[in-house]
Design a protein around this motif. Structure first.
Motif, PDB file in Angstrom:
ATOM      1  N   MET A 104     -58.428 -28.029 -18.358  1.00  0.00           N
ATOM      2  CA  MET A 104     -58.407 -29.145 -19.298  1.00  0.00           C
ATOM      3  C   MET A 104     -59.643 -29.449 -20.043  1.00  0.00           C
ATOM      4  O   MET A 104     -59.629 -29.573 -21.231  1.00  0.00           O
ATOM      5  N   LEU A 107     -59.635 -26.547 -23.102  1.00  0.00           N
ATOM      6  CA  LEU A 107     -58.546 -27.167 -24.039  1.00  0.00           C
ATOM      7  C   LEU A 107     -59.342 -28.232 -24.861  1.00  0.00           C
ATOM      8  O   LEU A 107     -59.199 -28.264 -26.174  1.00  0.00           O
ATOM      9  N   LEU A 108     -59.944 -29.078 -24.197  1.00  0.00           N
ATOM     10  CA  LEU A 108     -60.626 -29.917 -24.973  1.00  0.00           C
ATOM     11  C   LEU A 108     -61.833 -29.585 -25.747  1.00  0.00           C
ATOM     12  O   LEU A 108     -62.138 -29.805 -26.951  1.00  0.00           O
ATOM     13  N   ASP A 111     -60.909 -27.910 -29.034  1.00  0.00           N
ATOM     14  CA  ASP A 111     -60.737 -28.806 -30.200  1.00  0.00           C
ATOM     15  C   ASP A 111     -61.820 -29.402 -30.667  1.00  0.00           C
ATOM     16  O   ASP A 111     -61.827 -30.459 -31.389  1.00  0.00           O
ATOM     17  N   ARG A 132     -58.580 -36.178 -13.018  1.00  0.00           N
ATOM     18  CA  ARG A 132     -58.986 -36.830 -14.465  1.00  0.00           C
ATOM     19  C   ARG A 132     -59.897 -37.874 -14.629  1.00  0.00           C
ATOM     20  O   ARG A 132     -60.551 -37.767 -15.685  1.00  0.00           O
ATOM     21  N   PHE A 155     -57.011 -38.923 -24.556  1.00  0.00           N
ATOM     22  CA  PHE A 155     -57.259 -37.699 -24.079  1.00  0.00           C
ATOM     23  C   PHE A 155     -56.472 -37.052 -22.838  1.00  0.00           C
ATOM     24  O   PHE A 155     -55.935 -35.865 -22.832  1.00  0.00           O
ATOM     25  N   SER A 160     -50.529 -35.850 -23.361  1.00  0.00           N
ATOM     26  CA  SER A 160     -51.498 -35.314 -24.064  1.00  0.00           C
ATOM     27  C   SER A 160     -51.696 -33.679 -24.284  1.00  0.00           C
ATOM     28  O   SER A 160     -51.375 -33.051 -23.155  1.00  0.00           O
ATOM     29  N   TYR A 162     -53.904 -32.019 -23.768  1.00  0.00           N
ATOM     30  CA  TYR A 162     -55.032 -31.481 -22.947  1.00  0.00           C
ATOM     31  C   TYR A 162     -54.630 -31.782 -21.493  1.00  0.00           C
ATOM     32  O   TYR A 162     -55.293 -31.503 -20.450  1.00  0.00           O
ATOM     33  N   TYR A 163     -53.431 -32.257 -21.305  1.00  0.00           N
ATOM     34  CA  TYR A 163     -53.157 -32.229 -19.857  1.00  0.00           C
ATOM     35  C   TYR A 163     -52.399 -31.087 -19.281  1.00  0.00           C
ATOM     36  O   TYR A 163     -51.737 -30.432 -19.977  1.00  0.00           O
TER      37      TYR A 163
END
Length: 282
Positions: A104, A107-108, A111, A132, A155, A160, A162-163
């Motif tokens: 996760m 992925l964040l 971006d 999370r 997020f 999402s 990003y999940y």
């Protein structure tokens, strides 16, 4: 007052087990359940604090489950923590969470969101079950969002990009394991659609048929119509109705004893337990 769903730094809360018990006593809670995610690691510290503060303690765990991709949470009260099958399932869930955090965060970061895995690990307590909320805390610390609620709304929600899911047993299997471990199974916040997708009533019925004892109806994430539906379904399935705060400490709006369980319901839950793990009486 009886509050049967709370979390500490052993999973994704912000209070230590001892701090949680002290806060519960200050809030007028007379019976408290500790239900950290996929771990019983806070039991000993919470029990010591409960005796000091005059609070009865129901030792429990919140088992993270999944049914065809839909998240389901099961509260297991008074389980035998040494039960091999249940302990192994909880261990698998905890191990899966570590890899999930890395994916996760990757992925964040890809971006352009300013976060690293080191930022997240800095939010983890000793031997904590990662989740999370720890990513949310890192986002708060880095000034990306104001609080955990905003992080989950933007997020970290189930829909999402990003999940990332993690290992979780089917809820019917989880009920069977809790019962096999001598515990009492209660489904947590079953109708909380604002958190993401929820399972149909037939899944809840299957969980009841597998030995589930109760349904958490009174919860912050249930509106009046959902609570009414829950009461009706509980009557239909012969389930005990509970209520609780789902308290996590700072960063979430949930407050201790904002929803509670009546004494008769707690008595029914205790009567259903078969393990040697009993309520710690102050």
């Amino acid at each position: 007052m009886i509050d049967l769903h709370t979390h500490t730094t052993v999973s994704d809360g912000t209070d230590s087990p001892a701090e949680l018990v002290a806060a519960a006593a200050a809030a007028g809670v007379t019976t408290l359940a500790l239900t950290d995610h996929d771990t019983t690691g806070g039991w000993a510290s919470a029990a010591e604090a409960a005796l000091r503060h005059g609070v009865d303690l129901v030792r429990g765990v919140e088992v993270s489950c999944s049914h065809h991709g839909v998240s389901v949470h099961l509260l297991g009260y008074l389980v035998d923590p040494t039960h091999e099958e249940l302990a192994a399932e909880l261990s698998l869930a905890r191990e899966g969470r570590h890899g999930r955090l890395q994916r996760m965060v990757d992925l964040l970061a890809a971006d352009g969101v300013p976060i690293t895995i080191e930022d997240v690990r800095a939010q983890l307590g000793v031997d904590a079950t990662p989740g999370r909320p720890h990513i949310a805390d890192a986002l708060v610390a880095n000034g990306v969002v104001r609080d955990r609620d905003e992080a989950f709304a933007t997020f970290l929600a189930g829909g999402s990009p990003y999940y990332v899911p993690h290992y979780a047993p089917d809820p019917v299997r989880a009920v069977e394991l809790v019962v096999a471990a001598g515990g009492v199974a209660v489904m947590a916040h079953p109708f909380a659609g604002r958190r993401g997708r929820t399972v149909d009533d037939d899944v809840i019925a299957a969980m009841a048929a597998a030995g589930m004892t109760g349904l958490e109806v009174d919860h912050r994430d249930h509106d009046p119509a959902e609570r009414a539906h829950g009461l009706g379904l509980a009557r239909e399935l012969g389930l005990v109705v509970t209520g609780s705060s789902d308290y996590h400490g700072t960063g979430k709006l949930n407050r201790l004893a904002e929803n509670t369980t009546v004494p008769e319901a707690l008595e029914a839950l205790e009567a259903a337990a078969t393990s040697d793990t009993r309520v710690v009486r102050a």
